[in-house]
Design an enzyme around this catalytic site. Structure first.
Site, PDB file in Angstrom:
ATOM      1  N   HIS A 268       3.344   1.929   2.166  1.00  0.00           N
ATOM      2  CA  HIS A 268       3.868   2.378   3.469  1.00  0.00           C
ATOM      3  C   HIS A 268       5.391   2.250   3.535  1.00  0.00           C
ATOM      4  CE1 HIS A 268       3.216  -1.853   5.421  1.00  0.00           C
ATOM      5  NE2 HIS A 268       4.505  -1.668   5.358  1.00  0.00           N
TER       6      HIS A 268
ATOM      7  N   GLU B 250       1.620   4.389   7.540  1.00  0.00           N
ATOM      8  CA  GLU B 250       0.544   3.871   6.692  1.00  0.00           C
ATOM      9  C   GLU B 250      -0.089   5.012   5.888  1.00  0.00           C
ATOM     10  OE1 GLU B 250       0.198   0.853   6.228  1.00  0.00           O
ATOM     11  OE2 GLU B 250      -0.028  -0.373   8.028  1.00  0.00           O
TER      12      GLU B 250
ATOM     13  N   ASN C 189       0.829  -1.213   0.000  1.00  0.00           N
ATOM     14  CA  ASN C 189       0.000   0.000   0.000  1.00  0.00           C
ATOM     15  C   ASN C 189       0.866   1.268   0.000  1.00  0.00           C
ATOM     16  OD1 ASN C 189       1.028   0.076   2.556  1.00  0.00           O
ATOM     17  ND2 ASN C 189      -0.935  -0.045   3.638  1.00  0.00           N
TER      18      ASN C 189
HETATM   19  C1  GLP Z   1       6.586  -4.212   6.951  1.00  0.00           C
HETATM   20  C2  GLP Z   1       7.577  -3.250   7.653  1.00  0.00           C
HETATM   21  C3  GLP Z   1       8.294  -2.384   6.675  1.00  0.00           C
HETATM   22  C4  GLP Z   1       8.659  -3.236   5.491  1.00  0.00           C
HETATM   23  C5  GLP Z   1       7.407  -3.569   4.730  1.00  0.00           C
HETATM   24  C6  GLP Z   1       7.617  -4.575   3.627  1.00  0.00           C
HETATM   25  O1  GLP Z   1       5.321  -4.218   7.474  1.00  0.00           O
HETATM   26  N1  GLP Z   1       7.057  -2.419   8.663  1.00  0.00           N
HETATM   27  O2  GLP Z   1       9.409  -1.771   7.282  1.00  0.00           O
HETATM   28  O3  GLP Z   1       9.497  -2.518   4.641  1.00  0.00           O
HETATM   29  O4  GLP Z   1       6.363  -3.959   5.581  1.00  0.00           O
HETATM   30  O5  GLP Z   1       7.904  -5.830   4.133  1.00  0.00           O
HETATM   31  P1  GLP Z   1       8.541  -6.978   3.277  1.00  0.00           P
HETATM   32  O6  GLP Z   1       9.937  -6.557   2.978  1.00  0.00           O
HETATM   33  O7  GLP Z   1       8.494  -8.197   4.159  1.00  0.00           O
HETATM   34  O8  GLP Z   1       7.713  -7.126   2.053  1.00  0.00           O
END
Ligand code: GLP
Length: 250
Positions: free
Chosen positions: A138, A143, A136
């Site tokens: 973030h 968020e 999304n």
């Molecule tokens: C998570 C973390 C982020 C991370 C993102 C993507 O919820 N809070 O810091 O960059 O979502 O995660 P992933 O790398 O596992 O796809």
């Protein structure tokens, strides 16, 4: 923005690790803003290998992590402190006292967040901030919403983030509903940002962050206003960039 599109997850990880290692070689006492999640895992493996080969030392490095789940102890295997210990800190010569991860068990989040920001400020902000990205858009746990939050703060996680992170927990109900996240102020204060993503489900977030409207509804889009951003993605996450006319370095 310099944008690298690498063949696959491994090549993306290697490129990320090169950017981080270059920072450490250039400034052995640098401040690294570190991230968790699947995205940086491979890069941390490269850094551990290079440390073991004697190519890199973390002994003067300081680190500040982006975020942590509210309610998880550092010993919980899904806490971000645990992730950092098991993926990086336990395997290199970083001094434990020089590593910071938000305290998910703090009894006084407001004071904790203010002190976290004060610490980052006292360091002159971080030299290199690693960022993954949510589907999304973030960054950290900032968020999508109607405004950017500047300070470190407690966040109510979006339902889509809880869905995305449920893969790490026994059930969806076990995913914490809140997190402490560095705010947009500390992220944008970093001297350099390394944004990374892997997989087709990140292609939209990457496209919108790099060349979409700058809006808190896609927090990653604020990075278009940062003067020194390196983006490293694999072909799947970068699959919508070429047709949008984005110029690619490699
Ligand atoms: C998570 C973390 C982020 C991370 C993102 C993507 O919820 N809070 O810091 O960059 O979502 O995660 P992933 O790398 O596992 O796809």
């Amino acid at each position: 923005m310099r944008i690298f599109v690498e063949k696959d997850y491994d090549a993306m990880s290697r490129r990320m690790a090169q950017v981080i290692a270059a920072e450490i070689v250039h400034n052995p006492a640098c401040v690294l803003g570190l991230a968790t999640g699947s995205t940086p895992e491979g890069a941390y493996k490269y850094l551990v290998d290079w440390y073991k080969q004697g190519c890199l030392s973390f002994k003067d490095v300081l680190s500040v992590n982006l975020d942590e789940y509210v309610g998880l102890a550092p010993t919980h295997d899904q806490s971000y402190r645990y992730f950092m210990q098991s993926n990086l800190f336990n395997h290199v010569d970083i001094i434990p006292e020089n590593t910071r991860v938000p305290d998910g068990l703090t009894k006084d989040p407001k004071t904790f967040c203010a002190e976290y920001d004060a610490y980052i400020h006292s360091l002159g902000y971080v030299d290199l901030q690693l960022l993954g990205i949510g589907r999304n858009g973030h960054i950290g746990f900032n968020e999508p919403g109607d405004s950017f939050v500047k300070e470190t703060h407690v966040v109510d996680l979006a339902e889509s983030t809880i869905d995305a992170n449920a893969r790490f927990f026994a059930t969806r109900d076990d995913v914490p509903k809140q997190a402490i996240s560095m705010g947009i102020g500390a992220i944008m204060g970093a001297k350099k940002v390394l944004l990374a993503a892997s997989g087709e489900e990140k292609a939209g977030a990457i496209l919108n962050s790099i060349c979409g409207t700058i809006t808190p509804h896609c927090p990653g889009s604020i990075l278009q206003l940062h003067p020194n951003v390196v983006v490293v993605v694999d072909e799947a996450a970068g699959s919508r960039l070429k047709s949008a006319g984005v110029s690619i370095c490699g």
